[in-house]
Design an enzyme around this catalytic site. Structure first.
Site, PDB file in Angstrom:
ATOM      1  CG  HIS A  94      -0.676  52.154 -37.052  1.00 42.87           C
ATOM      2  ND1 HIS A  94       0.078  52.829 -37.979  1.00 42.87           N
ATOM      3  CD2 HIS A  94      -0.749  50.868 -37.505  1.00 42.87           C
ATOM      4  CE1 HIS A  94       0.434  51.994 -38.937  1.00 42.87           C
ATOM      5  NE2 HIS A  94      -0.063  50.809 -38.680  1.00 42.87           N
ATOM      6  CD  GLU A  99       3.181  46.262 -42.795  1.00 41.09           C
ATOM      7  OE1 GLU A  99       2.781  46.920 -43.753  1.00 41.09           O
ATOM      8  OE2 GLU A  99       2.949  46.610 -41.624  1.00 41.09           O
ATOM      9  CD  GLU A 100       2.357  48.036 -38.539  1.00 40.28           C
ATOM     10  OE1 GLU A 100       2.561  49.045 -39.225  1.00 40.28           O
ATOM     11  OE2 GLU A 100       1.216  47.539 -38.392  1.00 40.28           O
ATOM     12  CG  ASP A 139      -1.988  46.879 -38.618  1.00 35.58           C
ATOM     13  OD1 ASP A 139      -1.450  45.988 -39.302  1.00 35.58           O
ATOM     14  OD2 ASP A 139      -1.643  48.072 -38.661  1.00 35.58           O
ATOM     15  CG  ASP A 144      -1.312  44.344 -43.106  1.00 35.60           C
ATOM     16  OD1 ASP A 144      -1.848  44.539 -41.994  1.00 35.60           O
ATOM     17  OD2 ASP A 144      -0.322  44.975 -43.506  1.00 35.60           O
TER      18      ASP A 144
END
Lengths: 470, 470
Positions: free
Chosen positions: A428, A330-331, A296, A358
């Site tokens: 994550h 993006e996060e 990711d 993604d």
């Protein structure tokens, strides 16, 4: 009755004729794409560098900046027609020292547990925060318990991901409100902090971070938020059932800073027939900071870069301009995706197709499409071409966060859909590292994306003037 | 022309009517099966025990015996109608001390490399074997080089698995002759030993063992055979190109012993309508000894056990007798599979269907079927039922080694087909361990198998008197 027969028969014949028509030249091109990807791919080496030489690439970090410079350099080496950086202001949040937490069932009786701050959280007081805990499953529980029982406590959100959902992203979608809005909701009832069960379908010791929002909570009322590993969430829940007045301690020193300048990295092969019409393929270059962001979304970035390389290596000259866009942020902000769409509109750049990867570098299964029936039908007619590669999933649905802002009613949006069973084991967390990515699975994803980009470029999209008759 | 239309139309209508007819009750049953598997599965715990408490289960070993006792006990606890052990004599081969090998480019200049003895190999002399190496790609190379260049040397088979094949089992099939027949072929030209590139699509340091045969080579002419890791195969090949007269040393003390008694472990739910007609679901309980055999084939065993448990837990009462068979000695003899089929014939037990899981505990994609058109067509009509579970692969092809001997012209044979991309990363190597198996992927496989067994039991097979009209 006869009319129905006739109709059915014609449908059947048309379908098979379409399949056959595209079959020969296209199946050869797809085979070439897969051969180059599997025998002479570059994506795995790129990912190795991004993961092991650079590491986690949180927006505004030195690593994010190094990733911008590295991918720009690598795209330049591919001999594309243009490579450039698109400036964008991004938020900067830093984790500070490693978080620390324990459960105290009696004075002196403590057990350390695994936590991490949620992205965007405020810190605890410098000496940490220790108080009683109230466990809830959802926001309705907050209302039920009320300020009376919540005030001054830490709210522990412990609703697990649903294991019976086959598509794990659905299970994620069913839980992520706890992480994203948990703090702002709990603060309304006077909570002083929140602990959220990690969005993970596996029992293990990794806490999973991710973005959160305080909404319009005034700065003085924002409470610190952390995630706890699934093992420790169960441990805390069990301990609470035995000892409801136990105390939970946690300490984190994360901070939000001023916005800083960063970049989307863009490379382009200019179209031979429609240079002013664009196809975009991309992933996001930023990642969380706990692991090295291999799945990711290092995977999506290197697959997107590989798409352009595969088209070049197979000597395909695209009709439309094809861009790889490595989106920043993006996060925790989506600033890169918004910026790209904004500039495209300002420059009146007509985008016909955008594809994002993604969802991890796992074996690709197909795509999800945000488009109308006419385009979806055309894409479905290509299914037989993908069958030898075991690509079978073609469904309507979402695409990708970064390309979402391009939506304008005509552009076809798509997301690569890899096997999702293991994705949330790594998502994550500190174990989202290079070694969790399989070379072949990554390469198959890039080849699958390149195949779709090739077909869209060749046949165009429906309801749009670039449509090309075969 | 009209006739063709009519035929097409009827086919279309029949197909869609069939799909709709099975949809409701069956889709509920499949949903129940998947729910129990994912929310309350047992297979992962069983695999944990087999892998971590027992370990590698080579035929004739103490571990294989412990696995027999353990699975018998666990099947008994499921409350099946019958559980028993079927005795079978199996070969016993032991590895002895850890193998040792190095490349010597000059006296005193040595590099240790990673090897393991191939299953069934003879040992080297006690002090090892050191001599020159000749690298070949295939048996044609042996003929080309001839006795002149081969005699007294070690033959190094270095043909890699083909990375461009999407189905990795095809790549394996294209290479495994080197391992299986390499020694007997090289011995014909006077070679004194062989080293085989590991059947692995990844570059790493694990040597992969596997069965080999000396054919009718007389005992005195049998030469020792080992596998070398892919990294070290490349290293050896590069070293040879620089220094063709380098020496390779290897030492292994493996031994073949007398056959010993072992068992197939069998459990049965007796059919309510056709108690004398059988459905078999199975995997093989033995494994190689380097890892703990979690993927190959602990996964297949626990998934097969889970099939019977899932049917019971969902309160399904099968019409046919359904057996789980944990076959002994698939890896180096197939004695269990042969024994089961032999006894079935002696007892005149009519088998209608057999399903094997022996391709790893990865996300299931579907099945491969060894059957006639009528049965295949019926099974294909069930595809829509499997779609919510992303099971899409229904093809004619092989089934499984252990159930192969049951083939009689009417029995339908099938093999579970999981995603194969990572299988050969672990196959027959020290990293085939429990931690390489994902719980959800394993559970989805068991549920997929149970779903097919349920449908076959309910609707019967074609061209056979047990066919049940709905």
């Amino acid at each position: 009755m006869k009319k129905i027969f006739l109709l059915l028969a014609i449908t059947a014949i048309t379908a098979s004729a379409t399949a056959q028509k595209v079959n020969k030249a296209d199946s050869t091109q797809l085979r070439n794409i897969f051969d180059v990807a599997l025998l002479n791919g570059k994506s795995y080496d790129w990912l190795d560098y991004l993961s092991n030489e650079i590491g986690g690439r949180l927006s505004g970090s030195v690593q994010a900046d190094r990733a911008v410079r590295y991918t720009e350099k690598e795209l330049n080496e591919l001999g594309l027609d243009k490579v450039w950086l698109q400036p964008v202001m991004v938020p900067k949040w830093t984790r500070g020292f490693k978080e620390y937490a324990y459960i105290e069932t009696a004075p002196g009786r403590t057990s350390v547990v695994n936590i991490c701050a949620l992205g965007g959280s405020v810190p605890t007081p410098p000496t940490g925060l220790k108080t009683e805990v109230i466990e809830v499953q959802n926001f309705e529980d907050l209302e039920r318990f009320g300020r009376e029982q919540i005030e001054g406590k830490i709210v522990f959100y412990n609703r697990p991901m649903q294991a019976d959902l086959i598509q794990t992203f659905e299970a994620y979608g069913g839980c992520v409100d706890q992480r994203y809005a948990g703090a702002m909701e709990a603060a309304k009832y006077g909570a002083v902090g929140i602990v959220v069960r990690s969005m993970n379908l596996r029992q293990d010791d990794f806490p999973h971070t991710g973005s959160m929002s305080y909404g319009d909570t005034p700065p003085g009322q924002r409470i610190p938020a952390c995630a706890i590993s699934t093992n420790d969430a169960d441990y805390l829940s069990n301990a609470l059932s035995l000892k409801p007045d136990l105390k939970f301690y946690f300490k984190q020193s994360c901070q939000t800073h001023e916005d800083v300048e960063s970049y989307n990295v863009i490379g382009e092969i200019t179209g031979s027939v429609y240079p002013n019409k664009y196809i975009v393929v991309g992933g996001h270059l930023d990642s969380w900071d706990l692991g090295d962001g291999a799945h990711d979304d290092g995977a999506g970035c290197v697959q997107s870069m590989e798409v352009l390389r595969l088209l070049k290596q197979t000597n395909y000259k695209p009709k439309h301009s094809i861009r790889v866009v490595l989106f920043m942020n993006e996060e925790n902000g989506l600033r890169g995706g918004r910026k790209y769409a904004e500039e495209a509109r300002l420059k009146n750049e007509k985008h016909i197709f955008a594809l994002e990867s993604d969802a991890g570098g796992f074996t690709p299964r197909g795509f999800s499409f945000d488009t109308d029936d006419a385009n979806f039908k055309q894409i479905e007619s290509w299914k037989p071409l993908f069958k030898p590669y075991l690509i079978h999933f073609f469904e309507k649905g979402g695409s990708g966060a970064d390309i979402g802002p391009l939506k304008d009613g005509t552009v076809v949006l798509a997301g690569l859909r890899p096997d999702s069973q293991r994705y949330f084991d790594y998502h994550h967390a500190a174990n989202d590292t290079f070694d969790a990515v399989n070379k072949r699975e990554l390469e198959l994803g890039g080849a699958t994306m390149a195949s779709l980009v090739y077909l869209i470029d060749k046949y165009g999209i429906k309801n749009e003037t670039t449509e090309v008759k075969n």
